[in-house]
Design an enzyme around this catalytic site. Structure first.
Site, PDB file in Angstrom:
ATOM      1  N   SER A 104      24.936 -17.909 -22.566  1.00  0.00           N
ATOM      2  CA  SER A 104      24.969 -17.084 -23.711  1.00  0.00           C
ATOM      3  C   SER A 104      26.030 -17.919 -24.680  1.00  0.00           C
ATOM      4  O   SER A 104      26.166 -17.353 -25.979  1.00  0.00           O
ATOM      5  CB  SER A 104      25.986 -15.995 -23.125  1.00  0.00           C
ATOM      6  OG  SER A 104      27.153 -16.205 -22.720  1.00  0.00           O
ATOM      7  N   HIS A 119      18.035 -16.130 -22.860  1.00  0.00           N
ATOM      8  CA  HIS A 119      19.253 -15.265 -22.790  1.00  0.00           C
ATOM      9  C   HIS A 119      18.949 -13.899 -22.489  1.00  0.00           C
ATOM     10  O   HIS A 119      18.764 -13.087 -23.392  1.00  0.00           O
ATOM     11  CB  HIS A 119      20.223 -15.574 -23.932  1.00  0.00           C
ATOM     12  CG  HIS A 119      21.723 -14.873 -23.798  1.00  0.00           C
ATOM     13  ND1 HIS A 119      22.173 -14.367 -24.964  1.00  0.00           N
ATOM     14  CD2 HIS A 119      22.207 -14.353 -22.785  1.00  0.00           C
ATOM     15  CE1 HIS A 119      23.225 -13.810 -24.381  1.00  0.00           C
ATOM     16  NE2 HIS A 119      23.221 -13.765 -23.190  1.00  0.00           N
ATOM     17  N   GLU A 174      16.847 -13.309 -26.045  1.00  0.00           N
ATOM     18  CA  GLU A 174      17.068 -14.192 -27.116  1.00  0.00           C
ATOM     19  C   GLU A 174      16.384 -15.686 -26.410  1.00  0.00           C
ATOM     20  O   GLU A 174      16.908 -16.355 -25.620  1.00  0.00           O
ATOM     21  CB  GLU A 174      18.570 -14.633 -27.401  1.00  0.00           C
ATOM     22  CG  GLU A 174      19.290 -13.500 -28.028  1.00  0.00           C
ATOM     23  CD  GLU A 174      20.682 -13.785 -28.483  1.00  0.00           C
ATOM     24  OE1 GLU A 174      21.109 -13.409 -29.464  1.00  0.00           O
ATOM     25  OE2 GLU A 174      21.603 -14.128 -27.641  1.00  0.00           O
ATOM     26  N   ASN A 211      25.914 -12.559 -29.931  1.00  0.00           N
ATOM     27  CA  ASN A 211      27.294 -13.079 -29.542  1.00  0.00           C
ATOM     28  C   ASN A 211      28.227 -13.655 -30.829  1.00  0.00           C
ATOM     29  O   ASN A 211      29.306 -13.351 -31.331  1.00  0.00           O
ATOM     30  CB  ASN A 211      27.625 -13.945 -28.628  1.00  0.00           C
ATOM     31  CG  ASN A 211      27.416 -13.268 -27.196  1.00  0.00           C
ATOM     32  OD1 ASN A 211      27.322 -11.939 -27.254  1.00  0.00           O
ATOM     33  ND2 ASN A 211      27.234 -14.091 -26.318  1.00  0.00           N
TER      34      ASN A 211
END
Length: 579
Positions: free
Chosen positions: A413, A434, A446, A484
């Site tokens: 991540s 991800h 992702e 993130n």
């Protein structure tokens, strides 16, 4: 906004006068109030007689002189300091000495407006959220000049209206918008840099964070010009580059593409004011695989024996893939499979899976004690510790074990995918995949391409995501990817608010849940994620982008140093009962 606040007040039994210098605006307010109260009757939230009484309590006037007898005047004119100052000056000459003057600003200084008023002690901020009848949050903003009596009066009023008042100090954006607009600005900058499409950015934040709207769609709803005004005010005070409006916001505003109200902003709408998005030149075509074509995937290897590895293996097995689940030894792999069995059993108990389907999924999983078991897999998914050296060693081993043409995916991540790719002799077959935790429940994946990833590997993973029932979003190989990179600066800024004694964790969590529609407040989420994990991601983002605004909050660093890591240690921003 003015009409929405008026509706809340008249439905509570109060007499309201809506003042607007434009007669057409006053007529629109009456029509809007009639329409919204009619919908409330149709939905059973209001009776016919109650509606009639509420409408009878509302009137309009073209001049501020109509406020002469008011106990409270709420100003919600456009976000222009000169205009608001003019309104307050006129009200000073009209209203009773004991009347309270409230500004609905979310970007301008309440203190400055108060200081320019003849009676600064009675000026307070009363920030409702749109739509006012539905949104429960009200930020009560006091300046150093505001009397406690005025604050107490509007706080009591908010509670009587069924709202949740949060007391905050005077700074641009206050709590909710102060956190929200920085996040929206970063999303606009991410889109402007062509890192990801508008659709993928919005889908990532909806599916990855449970938000009701993606950031670009929300900017269109708020109004791109309005958002830019708020950010300008925030930047003027903070000088934080995260608040400096992304150039694309200025470009769209200058072109008149201000969002839904104009019929076009980041998206195109059926008509000005419509919520219906229609295709335009940027709308992606129907999904098509890249020229290289997807490779067939029947057998999948999952490397790791922790929670994420088990969740990913469960997802693949339920989708019909043969899965090899390999840990550092056979015992760990067997325990991981047993946990998957219990997870599947819970799905059966909740009626989401039949007992037969559970057993079939479990039978598709073969535990193994070494990576050698991946010799004939078509796709290998790494889900080991978030340590670059550990991952690089694993990818070197997978390179030696997996057959030519197998796709190698990392679930990192925050680490560079290309660094894992360079540990192999086939970087073109390495890609980021991800998943989000818990993998069986979260729909987002992702898909992270490096500069070396082939079209075929990318197409393969996109196709697999579709088979799994997941929603893939494409992004490049940089720290934080989409979710993130947008989520953790927001969390970090929330910590800075507490660090600066601006607001409490409870008030900030309340503000973001009620004012922003977030499923969890930032401090609830930080304690769930783990403060150590959050700090590590913040450090990665700061190191990658070198932006001072991304530097981890000192309070976060101090809590981690003290071993207060959140729920897993029983204490983070809050204390938790021991299991």
């Amino acid at each position: 906004m003015g009409t929405g606040i008026a509706e809340v007040l008249v439905r509570s039994g109060r007499r309201v006068i809506g003042i607007d210098v434009q007669e057409a605006a006053a007529r629109r307010a009456v029509a809007a109030l009639e329409s919204s109260t009619a919908r409330a009757v149709a939905r059973g939230r209001l009776t016919g007689p109650e509606r009639a009484e509420a409408l009878a309590r509302f009137g309009t006037a073209p001049d501020l002189a109509a406020a002469a007898a008011a106990d409270l005047v709420v100003e919600v004119v456009p976000e222009d300091h000169s205009l608001k100052r003019e309104v307050f000056a006129a009200l000073d000459a009209v209203v009773r000495p004991d009347a309270i003057l409230a500004t609905g600003t979310n970007a301008l200084s309440v203190t400055r407006l108060a200081a320019e008023s003849a009676h600064p002690e009675r000026v307070v901020g009363l920030h409702f959220f749109n739509p006012a009848p539905a949104m429960r949050l009200v930020e009560v903003v006091s300046s150093v000049l505001t009397s406690p009596t005025a604050v107490a009066a509007v706080t009591a009023l908010a509670r009587e209206l069924g709202k949740e008042p949060v007391a905050v100090g005077d700074r641009p954006g206050f709590v909710a918008d102060g956190l929200l607009f920085g996040y929206l600005n970063q999303a606009a900058a991410m889109y402007e840099s062509r890192y990801a499409t508008r659709e993928d950015i919005d889908a990532a934040m909806r599916l990855g964070c449970g938000l009701p709207m993606g950031p670009l769609a929300l900017l269109d709803l708020i109004g791109i010009d309005t958002a830019r005004t708020v950010l300008e005010a925030m930047y003027e005070r903070s000088r934080d580059r995260l608040h400096a409006p992304a150039p694309v916001l200025g470009q769209l505003s200058a072109a008149g593409l201000t969002g839904r109200k104009a019929g076009r902003g980041f998206y195109t709408y059926a008509a000005p004011g419509s919520a219906e998005v229609v295709p335009d030149g940027l709308t992606p075509a129907a999904p098509q695989e890249a020229a290289g074509g997807a490779r067939p995937v029947r057998r999948v290897g999952v490397a790791g024996s922790g929670t994420m590895a088990g969740g990913i293996a469960e997802v693949f097995a339920k989708a019909g893939y043969q899965v090899v689940l390999a840990g550092r030894d056979a015992a760990r792999a067997e325990r991981a499979k047993a946990r998957i069995g219990r997870s599947l059993e819970r799905s059966v108990a909740k009626g989401r899976l039949t007992a037969t389907a559970r057993q079939e999924a479990l039978d598709r999983i073969t535990p193994a004690g070494s990576w050698a078991a991946f010799a004939d897999v078509d796709l290998a998914v790494e889900a080991v510790a978030e340590d670059l050296e550990v991952k690089q060693r694993l990818f070197a081993e997978l390179d030696a074990v997996c057959r030519p043409g197998a796709v190698l995916a990392t679930t990192t991540s925050s680490l560079p995918v290309v660094a894992c790719a360079r540990a192999t002799s086939r970087p073109q077959d390495v890609i980021g995949m991800h998943f989000f935790n818990p993998a069986p429940a979260m729909k987002l994946v992702e898909v992270v391409r490096t500069v070396l990833t082939s079209d075929a590997a990318h197409a393969t993973v996109r196709e697999v995501c579709g088979t799994l029932g997941k929603h893939p979003v494409d992004c490049g190989d940089r720290a934080g990817f989409i979710v993130n990179a947008l989520l953790f600066p927001y969390l970090n800024n929330a910590v800075k608010m507490v660090q600066e004694h601006y607001a409490s964790p409870d008030d900030i969590d309340t503000a973001m849940k009620l004012g922003g529609g977030y499923p969890m407040g930032p401090f609830e989420l930080l304690d769930v994620v783990g403060l150590d994990v959050s700090l590590a991601i913040e450090k990665v983002l700061h190191r990658e982008f070198r932006d001072p605004g991304l530097a981890p909050a000192r309070l976060l660093e101090h809590l981690v140093a003290a071993g207060c890591l959140g729920r897993k240690t029983g204490r983070g921003f809050r204390e938790y009962a021991k299991a």
